[in-house]
Design a protein around this motif. Structure first.
Motif, PDB file in Angstrom:
ATOM      1  N   SER A 289     104.999  41.011  -3.020  1.00 25.47           N
ATOM      2  CA  SER A 289     106.324  40.823  -3.616  1.00 25.47           C
ATOM      3  C   SER A 289     107.405  40.763  -2.552  1.00 25.47           C
ATOM      4  N   GLY A 290     107.019  40.501  -1.300  1.00 22.57           N
ATOM      5  CA  GLY A 290     107.980  40.434  -0.217  1.00 22.57           C
ATOM      6  C   GLY A 290     108.698  39.091  -0.173  1.00 22.57           C
ATOM      7  N   VAL A 291     109.986  39.145   0.120  1.00 20.39           N
ATOM      8  CA  VAL A 291     110.828  37.946   0.153  1.00 20.39           C
ATOM      9  C   VAL A 291     111.513  37.862   1.507  1.00 20.39           C
ATOM     10  N   ASN A 292     111.534  36.669   2.073  1.00 19.87           N
ATOM     11  CA  ASN A 292     112.287  36.386   3.291  1.00 19.87           C
ATOM     12  C   ASN A 292     113.655  35.839   2.853  1.00 19.87           C
ATOM     13  N   VAL A 293     114.715  36.590   3.153  1.00 18.25           N
ATOM     14  CA  VAL A 293     116.070  36.199   2.770  1.00 18.25           C
ATOM     15  C   VAL A 293     116.857  35.893   4.038  1.00 18.25           C
ATOM     16  N   THR A 294     117.569  34.778   4.061  1.00 17.55           N
ATOM     17  CA  THR A 294     118.408  34.467   5.211  1.00 17.55           C
ATOM     18  C   THR A 294     119.834  34.917   4.927  1.00 17.55           C
ATOM     19  N   LEU A 295     120.306  35.873   5.713  1.00 15.03           N
ATOM     20  CA  LEU A 295     121.663  36.393   5.575  1.00 15.03           C
ATOM     21  C   LEU A 295     122.601  35.633   6.504  1.00 15.03           C
ATOM     22  N   GLY A 296     123.871  35.603   6.153  1.00 14.18           N
ATOM     23  CA  GLY A 296     124.874  34.978   7.005  1.00 14.18           C
ATOM     24  C   GLY A 296     125.116  33.515   6.735  1.00 14.18           C
ATOM     25  N   LEU A 297     124.516  32.965   5.686  1.00 18.25           N
ATOM     26  CA  LEU A 297     124.691  31.550   5.357  1.00 18.25           C
ATOM     27  C   LEU A 297     125.721  31.376   4.242  1.00 18.25           C
ATOM     28  N   THR A 302     116.107  31.872   0.047  1.00 14.76           N
ATOM     29  CA  THR A 302     114.994  32.805   0.065  1.00 14.76           C
ATOM     30  C   THR A 302     113.687  32.035   0.229  1.00 14.76           C
ATOM     31  N   SER A 303     112.631  32.782   0.537  1.00 13.84           N
ATOM     32  CA  SER A 303     111.304  32.196   0.665  1.00 13.84           C
ATOM     33  C   SER A 303     110.285  33.308   0.445  1.00 13.84           C
ATOM     34  N   PRO A 304     109.127  33.003  -0.148  1.00 14.57           N
ATOM     35  CA  PRO A 304     108.088  34.038  -0.214  1.00 14.57           C
ATOM     36  C   PRO A 304     107.675  34.434   1.193  1.00 14.57           C
ATOM     37  N   ASP A 305     107.457  35.729   1.401  1.00 11.12           N
ATOM     38  CA  ASP A 305     107.144  36.219   2.743  1.00 11.12           C
ATOM     39  C   ASP A 305     105.643  36.135   3.016  1.00 11.12           C
ATOM     40  N   HIS A 306     105.139  34.925   2.945  1.00 12.83           N
ATOM     41  CA  HIS A 306     103.751  34.677   3.353  1.00 12.83           C
ATOM     42  C   HIS A 306     103.645  33.227   3.798  1.00 12.83           C
ATOM     43  N   GLY A 307     102.533  32.907   4.402  1.00  9.25           N
ATOM     44  CA  GLY A 307     102.345  31.562   4.926  1.00  9.25           C
ATOM     45  C   GLY A 307     101.647  30.641   3.948  1.00  9.25           C
ATOM     46  N   THR A 308     101.120  29.555   4.497  1.00  6.46           N
ATOM     47  CA  THR A 308     100.492  28.518   3.676  1.00  6.46           C
ATOM     48  C   THR A 308      99.163  28.949   3.080  1.00  6.46           C
ATOM     49  N   ALA A 309      98.485  29.889   3.729  1.00 10.03           N
ATOM     50  CA  ALA A 309      97.187  30.398   3.240  1.00 10.03           C
ATOM     51  C   ALA A 309      96.220  29.254   2.936  1.00 10.03           C
ATOM     52  N   PHE A 310      96.078  28.347   3.898  1.00 11.34           N
ATOM     53  CA  PHE A 310      95.177  27.212   3.700  1.00 11.34           C
ATOM     54  C   PHE A 310      93.778  27.657   3.272  1.00 11.34           C
ATOM     55  N   GLY A 321     103.140  36.585  -6.852  1.00 11.78           N
ATOM     56  CA  GLY A 321     104.157  37.633  -6.879  1.00 11.78           C
ATOM     57  C   GLY A 321     105.322  37.379  -5.948  1.00 11.78           C
ATOM     58  N   ALA A 322     105.047  36.967  -4.698  1.00  7.30           N
ATOM     59  CA  ALA A 322     106.131  36.767  -3.737  1.00  7.30           C
ATOM     60  C   ALA A 322     106.969  35.539  -4.091  1.00  7.30           C
ATOM     61  N   THR A 323     106.337  34.497  -4.623  1.00  8.76           N
ATOM     62  CA  THR A 323     107.094  33.314  -5.044  1.00  8.76           C
ATOM     63  C   THR A 323     108.011  33.660  -6.215  1.00  8.76           C
ATOM     64  N   ILE A 324     107.488  34.395  -7.177  1.00  9.11           N
ATOM     65  CA  ILE A 324     108.310  34.840  -8.304  1.00  9.11           C
ATOM     66  C   ILE A 324     109.463  35.709  -7.812  1.00  9.11           C
ATOM     67  N   ALA A 325     109.153  36.618  -6.872  1.00 10.65           N
ATOM     68  CA  ALA A 325     110.196  37.500  -6.337  1.00 10.65           C
ATOM     69  C   ALA A 325     111.260  36.711  -5.596  1.00 10.65           C
ATOM     70  N   ALA A 326     110.854  35.677  -4.844  1.00  7.32           N
ATOM     71  CA  ALA A 326     111.825  34.856  -4.115  1.00  7.32           C
ATOM     72  C   ALA A 326     112.725  34.097  -5.076  1.00  7.32           C
ATOM     73  N   LEU A 327     112.156  33.559  -6.143  1.00  4.30           N
ATOM     74  CA  LEU A 327     112.956  32.855  -7.137  1.00  4.30           C
ATOM     75  C   LEU A 327     113.891  33.814  -7.874  1.00  4.30           C
ATOM     76  N   ARG A 328     113.373  34.986  -8.231  1.00  9.92           N
ATOM     77  CA  ARG A 328     114.217  35.957  -8.940  1.00  9.92           C
ATOM     78  C   ARG A 328     115.365  36.421  -8.048  1.00  9.92           C
TER      79      ARG A 328
END
Length: 340
Positions: A289-297, A302-310, A321-328
């Protein structure tokens, strides 16, 4: 203007991410969970066929409706996933290639344009493979720097915050070799990042007086210089200067105790000295459920805090979960900005 009287924010816009990764299937899964998760309307830039195939792989019934403008998204969202534009490609999970990278880049560029033009209430970026994008002309260290440039913001003033239900952290230095971290930190850098964090927590997260805990660089916060003097020379003076400005900053805190449950109750964000110091505790506590948020813009990003997981794309094992959290989170921040 109060939130009760303010108009709803514009719909969010999401980029696809690399089509060979888990991004498309997780966007489909997020739309399927929209009511339970309380998601605000969002549209995806491109991928009609791609998203349909990705959804089918997870057994998701995904009605899709192309839209001509983002303004249509709110009306469409309750019945179908709105897709903006004609960008598309085949879905080949786990098989990244140049065409897929080009699609990911085109989707990111268009989604960012819509957010910068204020047609979107916020931007949610799907996971990409930076090395693949570099092969098709992407010349930024990551999506954060790309979005900052599009907003006219210097890269050093776009602050990455990792946020989950239990913890928020900011890495002072990001993609810097550990051996180079002591030379990269400075009083000015700590003060600049902390100021940006304090303002963003007030504006976008509704925290009236943000509490910032600043981590030490060295074990035991240097132990009076026996394990390093950066705390006395750099971190401590930066904290004193922030306090003089009226910012509720504390530290330097020994990092080995900063993330214990009782310690986390005493701050709103931990400002950490380097990448892993910030990301290890966040991912240990809030990986799904981790989210990458860019502050100062000037925009919400936001972005889910994980990679492509090929390696697990298309298997149905990836958590949405992280995609839902980023959207929320993007929707909540956009709503606060709209009501200000």
């Amino acid at each position: 203007m109060s939130e009760a009287n303010s108009p709803p924010p514009a719909p969010l816009v999401a980029s696809l991410g690399d089509p060979a990764g888990v991004g498309p299937e997780l966007l489909a899964a997020a739309w399927a969970e929209r009511e339970r998760a309380g998601l605000q309307p969002f549209a995806v830039v491109g991928g009609v066929r791609l998203l349909a195939a990705a959804a089918a792989s997870r057994g998701i019934e995904l009605p899709i409706e192309p839209i001509a403008s983002l303004a249509e998204a709110a009306a469409v969202f309750p019945r179908a996933l709105p897709i903006l534009g004609t960008l598309d490609g085949p879905w080949r999970p786990g098989e990244p290639d140049a065409d897929g990278a080009a699609l990911a880049l085109a989707s990111l560029e268009r989604a960012t344009e819509l957010a910068v033009a204020c047609e979107a209430g916020g931007l949610v970026t799907g996971p990409i493979a930076k090395s693949r994008l570099a092969d098709v002309g992407f010349h930024y260290p990551g999506q954060t720097e790309f979005v900052a440039h599009a907003c006219g913001i210097a890269a050093q003033d776009a602050v990455m915050m990792l946020a989950g239900p239990q913890l928020r952290t900011i890495p002072l230095t990001v993609h810097v070799a550990l051996a180079n971290v002591p030379g990269a930190i400075s009083v000015d850098l700590i003060r600049r990042r902390a100021r940006i964090a304090a303002e963003a927590l007030r504006r976008d997260f509704g925290i009236t007086r943000p509490r910032i805990a600043v981590a030490a660089l060295n074990p035991h916060a240097g132990e009076d210089g026996r394990m390093g003097d950066e705390e006395a020379r750099i971190v401590g003076p930066a904290i004193a200067a922030l306090q003089a400005e009226g910012i509720d900053a504390t530290g330097p805190h020994p990092a080995d105790a900063l993330f214990a449950p009782h310690a986390r109750a005493d701050y709103d964000v931990a400002l950490c000295m380097y990448h892993d110091q910030a990301l290890i505790p966040l991912k240990a506590l809030d990986f799904d459920s981790g989210v990458n948020v860019t502050l100062g813009l000037p925009i919400v990003r936001t972005s889910p805090d994980h990679g492509t997981a090929f390696g697990i794309a298309g298997t149905g094992r990836a958590s949405a979960g992280a995609t839902i959290a980023a959207l929320r989170m993007a929707g909540e921040c956009a709503a606060r900005r709209a009501s200000a």
